[in-house]
Design a protein around this motif. Structure first.
Motif, PDB file in Angstrom:
ATOM      1  N   PHE A 297       0.967  -1.423  -0.050  1.00 61.82           N
ATOM      2  CA  PHE A 297       0.287   0.084   0.616  1.00 61.82           C
ATOM      3  C   PHE A 297       0.689   1.572  -0.011  1.00 61.82           C
ATOM      4  CE2 PHE A 297      -2.854  -3.099   1.022  1.00 61.82           C
ATOM      5  CZ  PHE A 297      -4.489  -2.097   1.043  1.00 61.82           C
ATOM      6  N   THR A 298      -0.063   2.353  -0.734  1.00 66.98           N
ATOM      7  CA  THR A 298       0.327   3.422  -0.525  1.00 66.98           C
ATOM      8  C   THR A 298       0.309   4.101   0.791  1.00 66.98           C
ATOM      9  OG1 THR A 298       1.392   3.747  -2.208  1.00 66.98           O
ATOM     10  CG2 THR A 298       1.429   5.881  -1.321  1.00 66.98           C
ATOM     11  N   LEU A 299       0.911   4.380   1.698  1.00 75.86           N
ATOM     12  CA  LEU A 299       0.176   4.558   3.257  1.00 75.86           C
ATOM     13  C   LEU A 299      -0.106   6.099   3.561  1.00 75.86           C
ATOM     14  CD1 LEU A 299       2.199   2.413   5.355  1.00 75.86           C
ATOM     15  CD2 LEU A 299       0.106   2.272   4.458  1.00 75.86           C
ATOM     16  N   MET A 300      -0.852   6.977   3.600  1.00 82.93           N
ATOM     17  CA  MET A 300      -0.768   8.603   3.659  1.00 82.93           C
ATOM     18  C   MET A 300      -1.428   9.108   5.233  1.00 82.93           C
ATOM     19  SD  MET A 300      -2.388   9.578   0.037  1.00 82.93           S
ATOM     20  CE  MET A 300      -2.617  11.567   0.148  1.00 82.93           C
ATOM     21  N   ALA A 301      -0.849   9.781   5.788  1.00 84.96           N
ATOM     22  CA  ALA A 301      -1.068  10.397   7.005  1.00 84.96           C
ATOM     23  C   ALA A 301      -1.444  11.463   7.327  1.00 84.96           C
ATOM     24  CB  ALA A 301      -0.678   9.666   8.377  1.00 84.96           C
ATOM     25  N   PRO A 302      -2.856  12.652   7.286  1.00 85.90           N
ATOM     26  CA  PRO A 302      -2.629  14.008   7.393  1.00 85.90           C
ATOM     27  C   PRO A 302      -3.027  14.183   8.692  1.00 85.90           C
ATOM     28  CG  PRO A 302      -4.733  13.025   7.392  1.00 85.90           C
ATOM     29  CD  PRO A 302      -3.775  11.301   7.138  1.00 85.90           C
ATOM     30  N   GLN A 303      -1.966  15.278   9.259  1.00 86.56           N
ATOM     31  CA  GLN A 303      -1.667  15.469  10.613  1.00 86.56           C
ATOM     32  C   GLN A 303      -2.955  16.490  10.991  1.00 86.56           C
ATOM     33  OE1 GLN A 303       0.568  14.902  12.439  1.00 86.56           O
ATOM     34  NE2 GLN A 303      -1.024  16.058  14.037  1.00 86.56           N
ATOM     35  N   ALA A 304      -3.564  16.483  12.449  1.00 87.30           N
ATOM     36  CA  ALA A 304      -4.322  17.249  12.750  1.00 87.30           C
ATOM     37  C   ALA A 304      -3.951  18.845  13.251  1.00 87.30           C
ATOM     38  CB  ALA A 304      -5.365  17.144  14.025  1.00 87.30           C
ATOM     39  N   THR A 305      -3.702  20.241  13.435  1.00 84.88           N
ATOM     40  CA  THR A 305      -3.438  21.205  13.958  1.00 84.88           C
ATOM     41  C   THR A 305      -3.930  21.513  15.275  1.00 84.88           C
ATOM     42  OG1 THR A 305      -3.874  22.811  12.213  1.00 84.88           O
ATOM     43  CG2 THR A 305      -4.084  23.576  13.562  1.00 84.88           C
ATOM     44  N   ASN A 306      -2.831  21.159  15.703  1.00 92.80           N
ATOM     45  CA  ASN A 306      -2.584  21.150  17.302  1.00 92.80           C
ATOM     46  C   ASN A 306      -3.427  19.483  17.842  1.00 92.80           C
ATOM     47  OD1 ASN A 306      -1.524  23.952  17.890  1.00 92.80           O
ATOM     48  ND2 ASN A 306      -4.026  24.490  17.972  1.00 92.80           N
ATOM     49  N   HIS A 307      -2.711  18.785  16.911  1.00 93.15           N
ATOM     50  CA  HIS A 307      -2.435  17.297  17.045  1.00 93.15           C
ATOM     51  C   HIS A 307      -4.536  16.942  17.454  1.00 93.15           C
ATOM     52  CE1 HIS A 307       1.669  16.582  17.218  1.00 93.15           C
ATOM     53  NE2 HIS A 307       1.526  18.100  18.191  1.00 93.15           N
ATOM     54  N   SER A 308      -5.511  17.601  17.205  1.00 93.32           N
ATOM     55  CA  SER A 308      -7.145  17.428  17.267  1.00 93.32           C
ATOM     56  C   SER A 308      -7.528  17.477  15.845  1.00 93.32           C
ATOM     57  CB  SER A 308      -7.574  18.578  18.993  1.00 93.32           C
ATOM     58  OG  SER A 308      -8.688  17.611  18.782  1.00 93.32           O
ATOM     59  N   TRP A 309      -8.308  17.021  16.031  1.00 97.98           N
ATOM     60  CA  TRP A 309      -9.310  17.074  14.962  1.00 97.98           C
ATOM     61  C   TRP A 309     -10.392  17.545  15.220  1.00 97.98           C
ATOM     62  CZ3 TRP A 309      -7.097  16.707  10.487  1.00 97.98           C
ATOM     63  CH2 TRP A 309      -6.192  15.425  10.633  1.00 97.98           C
ATOM     64  N   TYR A 310     -11.484  17.971  16.395  1.00 99.39           N
ATOM     65  CA  TYR A 310     -12.196  18.489  16.877  1.00 99.39           C
ATOM     66  C   TYR A 310     -12.132  18.747  18.489  1.00 99.39           C
ATOM     67  CZ  TYR A 310     -14.091  13.616  16.732  1.00 99.39           C
ATOM     68  OH  TYR A 310     -14.154  12.400  16.861  1.00 99.39           O
ATOM     69  N   PRO A 311     -12.364  19.714  19.099  1.00101.79           N
ATOM     70  CA  PRO A 311     -12.251  20.271  20.864  1.00101.79           C
ATOM     71  C   PRO A 311     -12.640  19.273  21.471  1.00101.79           C
ATOM     72  CG  PRO A 311     -13.201  22.189  19.385  1.00101.79           C
ATOM     73  CD  PRO A 311     -13.291  21.153  18.319  1.00101.79           C
ATOM     74  N   TYR A 312     -14.256  19.044  21.400  1.00102.58           N
ATOM     75  CA  TYR A 312     -14.666  18.607  22.457  1.00102.58           C
ATOM     76  C   TYR A 312     -15.279  17.051  21.909  1.00102.58           C
ATOM     77  CZ  TYR A 312     -15.317  23.335  24.336  1.00102.58           C
ATOM     78  OH  TYR A 312     -15.234  24.527  24.013  1.00102.58           O
ATOM     79  N   SER A 313     -15.363  16.028  23.028  1.00107.08           N
ATOM     80  CA  SER A 313     -15.813  14.541  22.545  1.00107.08           C
ATOM     81  C   SER A 313     -16.628  14.655  21.250  1.00107.08           C
ATOM     82  CB  SER A 313     -16.725  14.610  24.070  1.00107.08           C
ATOM     83  OG  SER A 313     -17.379  13.409  23.139  1.00107.08           O
ATOM     84  N   PHE A 314     -16.385  13.296  21.061  1.00108.39           N
ATOM     85  CA  PHE A 314     -17.323  13.069  19.500  1.00108.39           C
ATOM     86  C   PHE A 314     -19.203  13.561  19.959  1.00108.39           C
ATOM     87  CE2 PHE A 314     -17.308   8.943  21.089  1.00108.39           C
ATOM     88  CZ  PHE A 314     -18.299   8.051  20.546  1.00108.39           C
ATOM     89  N   MET A 315     -19.318  12.732  21.344  1.00107.32           N
ATOM     90  CA  MET A 315     -20.539  13.275  21.334  1.00107.32           C
ATOM     91  C   MET A 315     -21.587  13.901  22.189  1.00107.32           C
ATOM     92  SD  MET A 315     -21.254   9.312  21.764  1.00107.32           S
ATOM     93  CE  MET A 315     -22.767   9.485  23.152  1.00107.32           C
ATOM     94  N   ALA A 316     -20.652  15.392  21.545  1.00108.48           N
ATOM     95  CA  ALA A 316     -20.432  16.965  21.668  1.00108.48           C
ATOM     96  C   ALA A 316     -22.171  16.979  20.841  1.00108.48           C
ATOM     97  CB  ALA A 316     -19.757  17.867  21.766  1.00108.48           C
ATOM     98  N   PRO A 317     -22.583  18.658  21.083  1.00109.56           N
ATOM     99  CA  PRO A 317     -23.649  18.618  19.976  1.00109.56           C
ATOM    100  C   PRO A 317     -22.738  18.889  18.934  1.00109.56           C
ATOM    101  CG  PRO A 317     -24.299  19.838  22.018  1.00109.56           C
ATOM    102  CD  PRO A 317     -22.797  18.481  22.393  1.00109.56           C
ATOM    103  N   LEU A 318     -23.169  18.909  17.454  1.00107.70           N
ATOM    104  CA  LEU A 318     -22.238  19.243  16.920  1.00107.70           C
ATOM    105  C   LEU A 318     -21.507  20.708  16.416  1.00107.70           C
ATOM    106  CD1 LEU A 318     -24.084  17.282  13.786  1.00107.70           C
ATOM    107  CD2 LEU A 318     -21.601  16.312  15.258  1.00107.70           C
TER     108      LEU A 318
END
Length: 211
Positions: free
Chosen positions: A45-66
Protein backbone atom coordinates in the motif's frame (compact mmCIF):
# COMPACT_ATOMS: atom_id res chain seq x y z
CA UNK A 1 -7.36 25.69 11.37
CA UNK A 2 -6.50 22.41 9.68
CA UNK A 3 -4.15 22.69 6.73
CA UNK A 4 -2.89 20.10 4.27
CA UNK A 5 -0.04 18.39 6.08
CA UNK A 6 0.17 14.77 4.99
CA UNK A 7 2.89 12.32 5.91
CA UNK A 8 3.45 9.42 3.55
CA UNK A 9 5.10 6.00 3.72
CA UNK A 10 4.99 2.65 1.96
CA UNK A 11 4.89 2.23 -1.78
CA UNK A 12 5.30 5.18 -4.12
CA UNK A 13 1.95 6.41 -5.40
CA UNK A 14 1.05 5.32 -8.93
CA UNK A 15 -2.24 4.96 -10.79
CA UNK A 16 -2.27 1.29 -9.75
CA UNK A 17 -1.73 1.96 -6.03
CA UNK A 18 -3.87 0.84 -3.15
CA UNK A 19 -3.94 3.75 -0.71
CA UNK A 20 -4.50 3.55 3.04
CA UNK A 21 -5.45 6.84 4.72
CA UNK A 22 -4.48 6.56 8.41
CA UNK A 23 -6.06 9.04 10.84
CA UNK A 24 -4.53 9.61 14.26
CA UNK A 25 -6.40 10.14 17.51
CA UNK A 26 -6.57 13.13 19.85
CA UNK A 27 -3.10 13.98 21.07
CA UNK A 28 -1.51 11.71 18.49
CA UNK A 29 0.36 12.43 15.30
CA UNK A 30 0.64 11.28 11.71
CA UNK A 31 3.92 9.57 12.59
CA UNK A 32 2.24 7.70 15.47
CA UNK A 33 -0.51 6.23 13.34
CA UNK A 34 1.88 5.41 10.50
CA UNK A 35 3.94 3.31 12.92
CA UNK A 36 0.90 1.02 13.31
CA UNK A 37 1.43 -0.11 9.72
CA UNK A 38 4.30 -2.34 10.90
CA UNK A 39 1.61 -4.63 12.37
CA UNK A 40 -0.69 -4.57 9.33
CA UNK A 41 -0.52 -6.48 6.05
CA UNK A 42 -0.09 -3.31 4.00
CA UNK A 43 3.38 -3.67 2.50
CA UNK A 44 1.88 -3.18 -0.98
CA UNK A 45 0.00 0.00 0.00
CA UNK A 46 0.78 3.67 -0.30
CA UNK A 47 0.24 5.07 3.20
CA UNK A 48 -1.02 8.60 3.80
CA UNK A 49 -1.55 10.17 7.21
CA UNK A 50 -2.91 13.71 7.61
CA UNK A 51 -1.76 15.72 10.63
CA UNK A 52 -4.34 17.60 12.72
CA UNK A 53 -3.54 21.11 13.87
CA UNK A 54 -2.57 20.98 17.56
CA UNK A 55 -2.96 17.17 17.39
CA UNK A 56 -6.77 17.27 17.58
CA UNK A 57 -9.37 17.07 14.83
CA UNK A 58 -12.08 18.79 16.88
CA UNK A 59 -12.04 20.24 20.41
CA UNK A 60 -14.78 18.41 22.31
CA UNK A 61 -16.04 14.86 22.71
CA UNK A 62 -17.41 13.21 19.57
CA UNK A 63 -20.68 12.91 21.55
CA UNK A 64 -20.98 16.70 21.99
CA UNK A 65 -23.51 18.69 19.95
CA UNK A 66 -22.13 19.13 16.44
CA UNK A 67 -22.11 22.91 16.73
CA UNK A 68 -19.61 22.75 19.60
CA UNK A 69 -17.06 21.03 17.38
CA UNK A 70 -17.40 23.48 14.51
CA UNK A 71 -15.74 24.73 12.41
CA UNK A 72 -13.07 22.13 13.18
CA UNK A 73 -15.16 19.09 12.28
CA UNK A 74 -16.20 20.45 8.89
CA UNK A 75 -12.62 21.45 8.15
CA UNK A 76 -11.39 17.96 9.03
CA UNK A 77 -14.05 16.32 6.85
CA UNK A 78 -13.18 18.70 4.00
CA UNK A 79 -9.51 17.79 4.33
CA UNK A 80 -10.37 14.11 3.83
CA UNK A 81 -12.68 14.92 0.94
CA UNK A 82 -9.88 16.88 -0.73
CA UNK A 83 -7.53 13.92 -0.24
CA UNK A 84 -9.99 11.62 -2.01
CA UNK A 85 -10.47 14.15 -4.82
CA UNK A 86 -6.73 14.50 -5.25
CA UNK A 87 -6.32 10.73 -5.45
CA UNK A 88 -9.15 10.58 -7.97
CA UNK A 89 -7.40 13.16 -10.14
CA UNK A 90 -4.34 10.89 -10.04
CA UNK A 91 -6.36 7.94 -11.29
CA UNK A 92 -7.04 6.15 -7.98
CA UNK A 93 -10.67 4.96 -7.77
CA UNK A 94 -12.43 4.88 -4.41
CA UNK A 95 -12.39 1.06 -4.60
CA UNK A 96 -8.63 1.29 -3.97
CA UNK A 97 -8.86 3.83 -1.14
CA UNK A 98 -8.91 2.48 2.42
CA UNK A 99 -9.42 4.31 5.72
CA UNK A 100 -8.12 3.47 9.18
CA UNK A 101 -8.42 5.46 12.39
CA UNK A 102 -8.02 5.14 16.13
CA UNK A 103 -10.25 6.87 18.69
CA UNK A 104 -10.92 10.42 17.48
CA UNK A 105 -9.43 9.36 14.16
CA UNK A 106 -11.78 6.37 13.99
CA UNK A 107 -14.76 8.64 14.63
CA UNK A 108 -13.61 11.01 11.88
CA UNK A 109 -13.03 8.16 9.44
CA UNK A 110 -16.48 6.70 10.09
CA UNK A 111 -18.16 10.09 9.84
CA UNK A 112 -16.43 10.85 6.55
CA UNK A 113 -17.16 7.58 4.78
CA UNK A 114 -20.76 7.50 5.98
CA UNK A 115 -21.40 11.04 4.79
CA UNK A 116 -19.81 10.06 1.47
CA UNK A 117 -20.80 6.43 1.10
CA UNK A 118 -19.56 4.61 -1.98
CA UNK A 119 -17.51 1.50 -2.65
CA UNK A 120 -14.25 1.99 -0.78
CA UNK A 121 -11.49 -0.57 -0.47
CA UNK A 122 -12.20 -0.97 3.23
CA UNK A 123 -12.57 0.84 6.54
CA UNK A 124 -10.96 0.01 9.90
CA UNK A 125 -12.20 1.83 13.01
CA UNK A 126 -10.34 1.08 16.22
CA UNK A 127 -12.68 2.45 18.93
CA UNK A 128 -14.99 4.97 17.31
CA UNK A 129 -18.52 5.80 16.21
CA UNK A 130 -20.51 8.33 14.23
CA UNK A 131 -20.19 11.87 15.53
CA UNK A 132 -22.79 13.95 17.35
CA UNK A 133 -24.97 14.20 20.45
CA UNK A 134 -27.30 11.89 18.52
CA UNK A 135 -27.23 10.06 15.19
CA UNK A 136 -28.07 12.59 12.47
CA UNK A 137 -29.35 10.21 9.80
CA UNK A 138 -30.04 13.09 7.40
CA UNK A 139 -26.26 13.50 7.00
CA UNK A 140 -25.79 10.01 5.65
CA UNK A 141 -26.58 8.88 2.15
CA UNK A 142 -25.22 6.66 -0.57
CA UNK A 143 -24.48 2.97 -0.97
CA UNK A 144 -21.34 1.30 0.39
CA UNK A 145 -21.78 -1.50 -2.17
CA UNK A 146 -20.53 -4.08 0.34
CA UNK A 147 -17.43 -2.14 1.40
CA UNK A 148 -15.78 -4.26 4.14
CA UNK A 149 -15.69 -2.50 7.51
CA UNK A 150 -14.11 -3.61 10.78
CA UNK A 151 -15.09 -1.83 14.01
CA UNK A 152 -13.41 -2.89 17.24
CA UNK A 153 -14.02 -1.37 20.66
CA UNK A 154 -13.81 -2.02 24.38
CA UNK A 155 -16.73 -2.20 26.78
CA UNK A 156 -16.71 -0.15 28.85
CA UNK A 157 -14.63 2.52 27.10
CA UNK A 158 -14.01 5.88 28.82
CA UNK A 159 -14.62 7.87 25.63
CA UNK A 160 -16.79 5.78 23.30
CA UNK A 161 -20.06 4.30 24.63
CA UNK A 162 -20.64 0.85 23.19
CA UNK A 163 -24.24 1.87 22.40
CA UNK A 164 -22.91 4.39 19.86
CA UNK A 165 -20.78 1.69 18.29
CA UNK A 166 -23.85 -0.55 17.93
CA UNK A 167 -25.85 2.32 16.41
CA UNK A 168 -23.02 3.08 13.98
CA UNK A 169 -22.82 -0.53 12.85
CA UNK A 170 -26.56 -0.56 12.19
CA UNK A 171 -26.38 2.61 10.08
CA UNK A 172 -23.51 1.23 7.99
CA UNK A 173 -25.28 -2.08 7.47
CA UNK A 174 -28.44 -0.24 6.40
CA UNK A 175 -26.26 1.54 3.81
CA UNK A 176 -25.03 -1.81 2.43
CA UNK A 177 -21.64 -2.04 4.14
CA UNK A 178 -20.27 -5.45 5.11
CA UNK A 179 -19.50 -4.83 8.78
CA UNK A 180 -17.60 -6.94 11.27
CA UNK A 181 -18.05 -5.53 14.77
CA UNK A 182 -16.08 -6.88 17.73
CA UNK A 183 -16.55 -5.75 21.34
CA UNK A 184 -13.85 -6.62 23.87
CA UNK A 185 -14.85 -6.68 27.53
CA UNK A 186 -12.52 -4.61 29.69
CA UNK A 187 -10.02 -3.89 26.91
CA UNK A 188 -9.47 -0.24 27.79
CA UNK A 189 -8.82 2.58 25.34
CA UNK A 190 -6.25 0.88 23.16
CA UNK A 191 -5.78 -1.47 20.20
CA UNK A 192 -5.30 -5.15 20.94
CA UNK A 193 -3.70 -7.93 18.91
CA UNK A 194 -7.00 -9.56 18.02
CA UNK A 195 -8.19 -6.30 16.44
CA UNK A 196 -5.03 -6.18 14.35
CA UNK A 197 -5.59 -9.76 13.22
CA UNK A 198 -9.26 -9.13 12.41
CA UNK A 199 -8.38 -6.01 10.39
CA UNK A 200 -5.77 -7.97 8.45
CA UNK A 201 -8.13 -10.88 7.81
CA UNK A 202 -11.21 -8.91 6.80
CA UNK A 203 -9.66 -5.90 5.04
CA UNK A 204 -6.01 -6.06 4.11
CA UNK A 205 -5.53 -9.74 3.25
CA UNK A 206 -8.67 -9.56 1.13
CA UNK A 207 -7.14 -6.61 -0.72
CA UNK A 208 -4.06 -8.66 -1.55
CA UNK A 209 -6.17 -11.57 -2.82
CA UNK A 210 -8.28 -9.24 -4.98
CA UNK A 211 -5.17 -7.78 -6.55
Amino acid sequence: MHTKNNKTAGRELTKDSKVLVMIHGRGGSAEDILSLSAHLDVKDFTLMAPQATNHSWYPYSFMAPLSQNEPWLTLALTLLKDMVKDLSYKGIPTEKIYFLGFSQGACLALEFVTRNATRYGGVVAFTGGLIGDKIYTEHYNGDFAQTPVFIGTGDPDPHVPVERVYATTNILKDMNASVMEKVYTGMGHTINQDEIEKANQTIFNAATIQQ
